[in-house]
Design an enzyme around this catalytic site. Structure first.
Site, mmCIF file in Angstrom:
data_model
loop_
_atom_site.group_PDB
_atom_site.id
_atom_site.type_symbol
_atom_site.label_atom_id
_atom_site.label_comp_id
_atom_site.label_asym_id
_atom_site.label_seq_id
_atom_site.Cartn_x
_atom_site.Cartn_y
_atom_site.Cartn_z
ATOM 1 N N SER A 183 0.765 -1.212 -0.132
ATOM 2 C CA SER A 183 -0.074 -0.001 0.175
ATOM 3 C C SER A 183 0.876 1.176 0.171
ATOM 4 C CB SER A 183 -0.740 0.025 1.140
ATOM 5 O OG SER A 183 -0.228 -0.105 2.308
ATOM 6 N N HIS A 211 -5.264 -3.005 -3.001
ATOM 7 C CA HIS A 211 -4.900 -2.071 -3.985
ATOM 8 C C HIS A 211 -4.673 -2.691 -5.469
ATOM 9 C CE1 HIS A 211 -4.096 1.098 -0.920
ATOM 10 N NE2 HIS A 211 -3.751 -0.049 -0.232
ATOM 11 N N LYS A 241 -11.489 1.420 -2.117
ATOM 12 C CA LYS A 241 -10.332 2.000 -3.091
ATOM 13 C C LYS A 241 -10.948 1.954 -4.502
ATOM 14 C CE LYS A 241 -7.415 1.402 0.817
ATOM 15 N NZ LYS A 241 -6.919 0.105 1.604
HETATM 16 C C1 LIG Z 1 -6.987 0.122 3.248
HETATM 17 C C2 LIG Z 1 -6.591 -1.313 3.409
HETATM 18 C C3 LIG Z 1 -7.174 -2.151 4.101
HETATM 19 C C4 LIG Z 1 -8.244 -1.816 4.980
HETATM 20 O O1 LIG Z 1 -9.454 -1.697 4.315
HETATM 21 P P1 LIG Z 1 -10.552 -0.830 4.830
HETATM 22 O O2 LIG Z 1 -11.619 -1.212 3.930
HETATM 23 O O3 LIG Z 1 -10.125 0.798 4.540
HETATM 24 O O4 LIG Z 1 -10.923 -0.908 6.143
HETATM 25 C C5 LIG Z 1 -6.480 -3.424 4.284
HETATM 26 N N1 LIG Z 1 -5.600 -3.806 3.719
HETATM 27 C C6 LIG Z 1 -4.719 -2.974 3.084
HETATM 28 C C7 LIG Z 1 -3.334 -3.564 2.388
HETATM 29 C C8 LIG Z 1 -5.391 -1.716 2.744
HETATM 30 O O5 LIG Z 1 -4.567 -0.803 1.945
#
Ligand SMILES: *Cc1c(COP(=O)(O)O)cnc(C)c1O
Length: 385
Positions: A183, A211, A241
């Site tokens: 990330s 991602h 995302k």
């Molecule tokens: C953003 C993210 C999460 C968490 O997801 P949310 O739906 O925002 O709680 C988990 N793992 C990774 C790698 C992330 O980037």
């Protein structure tokens, strides 16, 4: 009443210390929808720090789907999924997602964080072991810790180190838990090699594709991108995302999904997210499946940004994804550059320790950015170097 409340004083002291080290975190209030253009305090900014890679967060079709679902189902879901909160849009979303990523079944969680906590704690516990890349997301680390399994962290993408640990492990059950796209760095995990190791050492492979989903593998994510498939693969897509909505979906074998439904506390002991969110996500899946131009635009933007900064003093990470970090010497430098960009109408977040070891600007790109906007970011960065 006690005026010198020492517990509070300790927090105030801790916050002051964070300030001194340029590590205190603060929020800005956004008065607009998310997208490449946002408004803060009445001023427009070009946004280069969201994770809305495909530009779906404010898409009219997602909004219309949510509004129509609110008309039909109201707002609240009323209960957890296992009691009476599981409504038709939730079920339709699970079915559609499982089919889209080519797995027998799927389970919806309210956030990716909750999905990670639920999946890892349901699959491993005391006497088991979980093997984790050192750069995994914080939520995955928390999940591993909460599980009480042996938590074995290995160096970033170091397959030899992972194999040594797997070979030496006497744990009853093994789980390899990995961010498929890192990330904060934007690089990819070697998922095919990880699956081969999972097979050799009889482990589960859990891929957190927060991602990669929507972006890689024609939108189907990192596993599809690498062409891997296996019953021991448990696949997580988060929906806040690239999908532009909220929540997370886990796809796996039917028995795994049923086990999670029975054992994952974060799926059981929580109120179902509103059906309107699931309805919006269904509309997002249509766009992910049928609008490859969004991924093509992203790939062009990545090239444009990298070409623009080539030969400058900025150190880019070796990333081909819309996450394009610019590595900096320290937190102070990252904050100062982020602030200078903000003053010029460009919003790029500074990411500092402890989130990352090396402070950076985490530049992210959206399919809805115009070429000229990428050029403006490049020109401003070059002017500030
Ligand atoms: C953003 C993210 C999460 C968490 O997801 P949310 O739906 O925002 O709680 C988990 N793992 C990774 C790698 C992330 O980037």
């Amino acid at each position: 009443m006690q005026t010198d409340f020492s517990l509070l004083a300790e927090l105030e002291h801790g916050l002051a210390e964070l300030d001194d080290r340029q590590l205190r975190r603060r929020r800005r209030v956004v008065d607009s929808p998310q997208g490449p253009h946002v408004e803060v305090d009445g001023r427009p900014y070009l946004n280069f720090c969201g994770n809305d890679y495909l530009g779906l967060a404010a898409d009219p079709r997602l909004k219309a789907a949510a509004v129509a679902a609110i008309d039909r189902y109201g707002v609240g879901s009323g209960a957890s999924h296992l009691v009476c909160g599981h409504q038709s849009p939730h079920q339709a979303l699970e079915d559609r997602f499982a089919a889209f990523v080519g797995r027998p079944a799927a389970l919806l969680f309210s956030t990716g964080y909750m999905a990670n906590l639920g999946v890892v704690t349901a699959l491993v516990g005391r006497g088991d072991a979980v093997f984790a890349d050192k750069l995994n997301h914080a939520s995955l680390n928390d999940a591993c810790q909460l599980s009480r399994a042996d938590f074995e962290r290995f160096g970033h993408n170091d397959l030899a180190a992972l194999e040594r640990r797997l070979a030496a492990s006497t744990a009853r059950r093994k789980l390899i838990a990995i961010d498929a796209v890192y990330s904060m760095d934007g690089d990819l995990a070697p998922v095919a090699e990880l699956l081969a190791l999972a097979e050799r050492y009889d482990a589960w492979l859990y891929l957190d594709d927060a991602h990669g989903f929507g972006v890689l593998g024609e939108g189907r994510g990192s596993a599809a991108h690498a062409g891997i498939a296996s019953p021991r693969l448990i696949y997580l897509a988060t929906l806040g995302k690239a999908a532009g909505s909220a929540g997370a979906l886990v796809a796996a074998e039917a028995a795994v999904i049923d086990w999670l439904l029975n054992k994952a506390g974060t799926a059981i002991y929580t109120t179902a997210a509103p059906a309107a969110i699931a309805a919006a996500t269904l509309a997002a899946l249509d766009a992910i499946e049928h609008e490859p131009w969004r991924r093509e635009r992203l790939a062009q933007h990545v090239e444009r940004l990298r070409a623009g900064l080539a030969g400058s003093r900025y150190r880019l990470a070796p990333s081909q994804t819309p996450i394009q970090p610019i590595l900096l010497d320290d937190a102070g430098q990252a904050l100062a550059l982020s602030q200078a960009l903000f003053e010029r109408g460009l919003w790029v977040a500074a990411i500092r320790p402890p989130t990352v070891a090396t402070a950076r600007l985490r530049v992210t790109l959206s399919a809805l950015h115009a070429d000229a906007e990428i050029d403006r970011l490049v020109a401003t960065l070059l002017e500030l170097q």
